[in-house]
Write a protein that holds these residues in place. Structure first.
Motif, PDB file in Angstrom:
ATOM      1  N   TYR A 134      -8.397  39.143  -4.715  1.00 51.74           N
ATOM      2  CA  TYR A 134      -9.147  38.032  -5.099  1.00 51.74           C
ATOM      3  C   TYR A 134     -10.526  38.777  -5.294  1.00 51.74           C
ATOM      4  N   PRO A 135     -10.915  39.399  -6.548  1.00 49.37           N
ATOM      5  CA  PRO A 135     -12.013  40.213  -6.680  1.00 49.37           C
ATOM      6  C   PRO A 135     -13.352  39.345  -6.891  1.00 49.37           C
ATOM      7  N   TRP A 136     -13.094  37.907  -7.154  1.00 46.74           N
ATOM      8  CA  TRP A 136     -14.174  37.039  -7.533  1.00 46.74           C
ATOM      9  C   TRP A 136     -15.099  37.405  -8.756  1.00 46.74           C
ATOM     10  N   SER A 137     -16.260  37.731  -8.847  1.00 47.26           N
ATOM     11  CA  SER A 137     -16.833  38.382 -10.001  1.00 47.26           C
ATOM     12  C   SER A 137     -17.091  39.715 -10.051  1.00 47.26           C
ATOM     13  N   SER A 138     -16.502  40.655  -9.144  1.00 46.68           N
ATOM     14  CA  SER A 138     -16.700  42.105  -8.913  1.00 46.68           C
ATOM     15  C   SER A 138     -15.669  42.928  -9.438  1.00 46.68           C
ATOM     16  N   TRP A 139     -15.291  42.692 -10.555  1.00 43.00           N
ATOM     17  CA  TRP A 139     -14.375  43.383 -11.373  1.00 43.00           C
ATOM     18  C   TRP A 139     -14.688  43.707 -12.968  1.00 43.00           C
ATOM     19  N   ASP A 140     -13.905  44.720 -13.520  1.00 46.08           N
ATOM     20  CA  ASP A 140     -14.349  45.069 -14.875  1.00 46.08           C
ATOM     21  C   ASP A 140     -12.966  45.585 -15.484  1.00 46.08           C
ATOM     22  N   ILE A 141     -12.836  45.552 -16.852  1.00 46.80           N
ATOM     23  CA  ILE A 141     -11.643  46.143 -17.590  1.00 46.80           C
ATOM     24  C   ILE A 141     -12.103  47.307 -18.226  1.00 46.80           C
ATOM     25  N   VAL A 142     -11.459  48.472 -18.027  1.00 46.10           N
ATOM     26  CA  VAL A 142     -11.852  49.652 -19.155  1.00 46.10           C
ATOM     27  C   VAL A 142     -10.638  50.067 -19.268  1.00 46.10           C
ATOM     28  N   GLY A 143     -10.095  50.259 -20.719  1.00 47.70           N
ATOM     29  CA  GLY A 143      -8.922  50.911 -20.985  1.00 47.70           C
ATOM     30  C   GLY A 143      -7.820  50.193 -20.441  1.00 47.70           C
ATOM     31  N   ASN A 144      -6.815  50.829 -19.784  1.00 47.93           N
ATOM     32  CA  ASN A 144      -5.639  49.843 -19.388  1.00 47.93           C
ATOM     33  C   ASN A 144      -5.679  49.939 -17.801  1.00 47.93           C
ATOM     34  N   ILE A 146      -8.002  47.841 -14.566  1.00 51.37           N
ATOM     35  CA  ILE A 146      -8.875  46.860 -13.820  1.00 51.37           C
ATOM     36  C   ILE A 146      -9.434  47.348 -12.576  1.00 51.37           C
ATOM     37  N   TYR A 147     -10.673  47.656 -12.629  1.00 44.83           N
ATOM     38  CA  TYR A 147     -11.408  48.234 -11.668  1.00 44.83           C
ATOM     39  C   TYR A 147     -12.216  47.069 -10.795  1.00 44.83           C
ATOM     40  N   TYR A 148     -11.907  47.016  -9.526  1.00 47.03           N
ATOM     41  CA  TYR A 148     -12.536  45.900  -8.811  1.00 47.03           C
ATOM     42  C   TYR A 148     -12.898  46.311  -7.265  1.00 47.03           C
ATOM     43  N   HIS A 149     -13.786  45.640  -6.640  1.00 48.66           N
ATOM     44  CA  HIS A 149     -14.346  45.694  -5.376  1.00 48.66           C
ATOM     45  C   HIS A 149     -13.466  44.764  -4.677  1.00 48.66           C
ATOM     46  N   ASP A 150     -12.998  45.712  -3.380  1.00 47.65           N
ATOM     47  CA  ASP A 150     -12.014  44.827  -2.480  1.00 47.65           C
ATOM     48  C   ASP A 150     -12.422  45.287  -1.399  1.00 47.65           C
ATOM     49  N   GLY A 151     -13.369  44.505  -0.757  1.00 47.30           N
ATOM     50  CA  GLY A 151     -13.837  44.664   0.510  1.00 47.30           C
ATOM     51  C   GLY A 151     -14.371  46.012   0.886  1.00 47.30           C
TER      52      GLY A 151
END
Length: 188
Positions: A134-144, A146-151
């Protein structure tokens, strides 16, 4: 750029870099606005009495996605960026923060208070849960990916294989629910 607006929230650059979409609450109600990056008056896109937040551009820059509780729960909507048409409801089972795939064909999103990352065709259709994080708003997509902040760490999810890679440790002062998380377009 927004000196006459109260608390602009989570600004997002348009794909062409000429405009910025954001939420703001002048007068107490949160709505979606667009302002030219060179300056000038902000243009209000939404006027519904319920809160409209979480502005995000479509990859072609023609639409601005947003979340609204106008149906009784938070759902994803979109509106033409030039105000030429009405808002269109996208999700039916909840939605909060969204991002389109690089080709603009798939919409990835999270739901408010329901763990997971979901996807659906950007034109509408069936929602599919792809992860439990559950990354809330802390995520982004680049290429294929998903980058996210997981604690305690920043991770990436390969959308083709489902493989998760730890990228780096996150600064412990950085709360996972803070906005503004982004990845450079080259993914580096």
């Amino acid at each position: 750029l927004t000196s006459n607006l109260y608390r602009p929230l989570r600004p997002r650059w348009s794909p062409d870099g000429r405009r910025i979409a954001f939420a703001a609450r002048p007068g107490g109600n949160v709505d979606i606005y667009v302002v030219d990056a060179a300056g000038g008056p902000a243009r209000r896109l939404t006027t519904h009495p319920d809160e409209d937040a979480s502005a995000q551009w479509s990859r072609d820059g023609k639409w601005v996605y947003f979340a609204s509780k106008r149906t009784g729960r938070r759902e994803l909507w979109k509106i033409p960026a030039d105000s030429s048409g009405p808002e269109v409801q996208i999700t039916k089972e909840g939605g909060w923060y969204s991002r389109e795939s690089p080709d603009g064909q798939v919409l990835y999103f999270v739901k408010f208070e329901i763990p997971g990352i979901w996807r659906m065709p950007a034109a509408g259709g069936e929602e599919t849960k792809i992860r439990d994080e559950y990354p809330w708003s802390s995520w982004d997509i680049v290429g294929n990916r998903i980058y996210y902040h997981d604690g305690p760490r920043i991770r990436s999810l390969d959308l083709a294989t489902g493989k998760i890679t730890d990228i780096t440790a996150a600064d412990p002062r950085m709360a996972p629910r803070t906005g503004g998380f982004s990845v450079t377009p080259d993914g580096k």
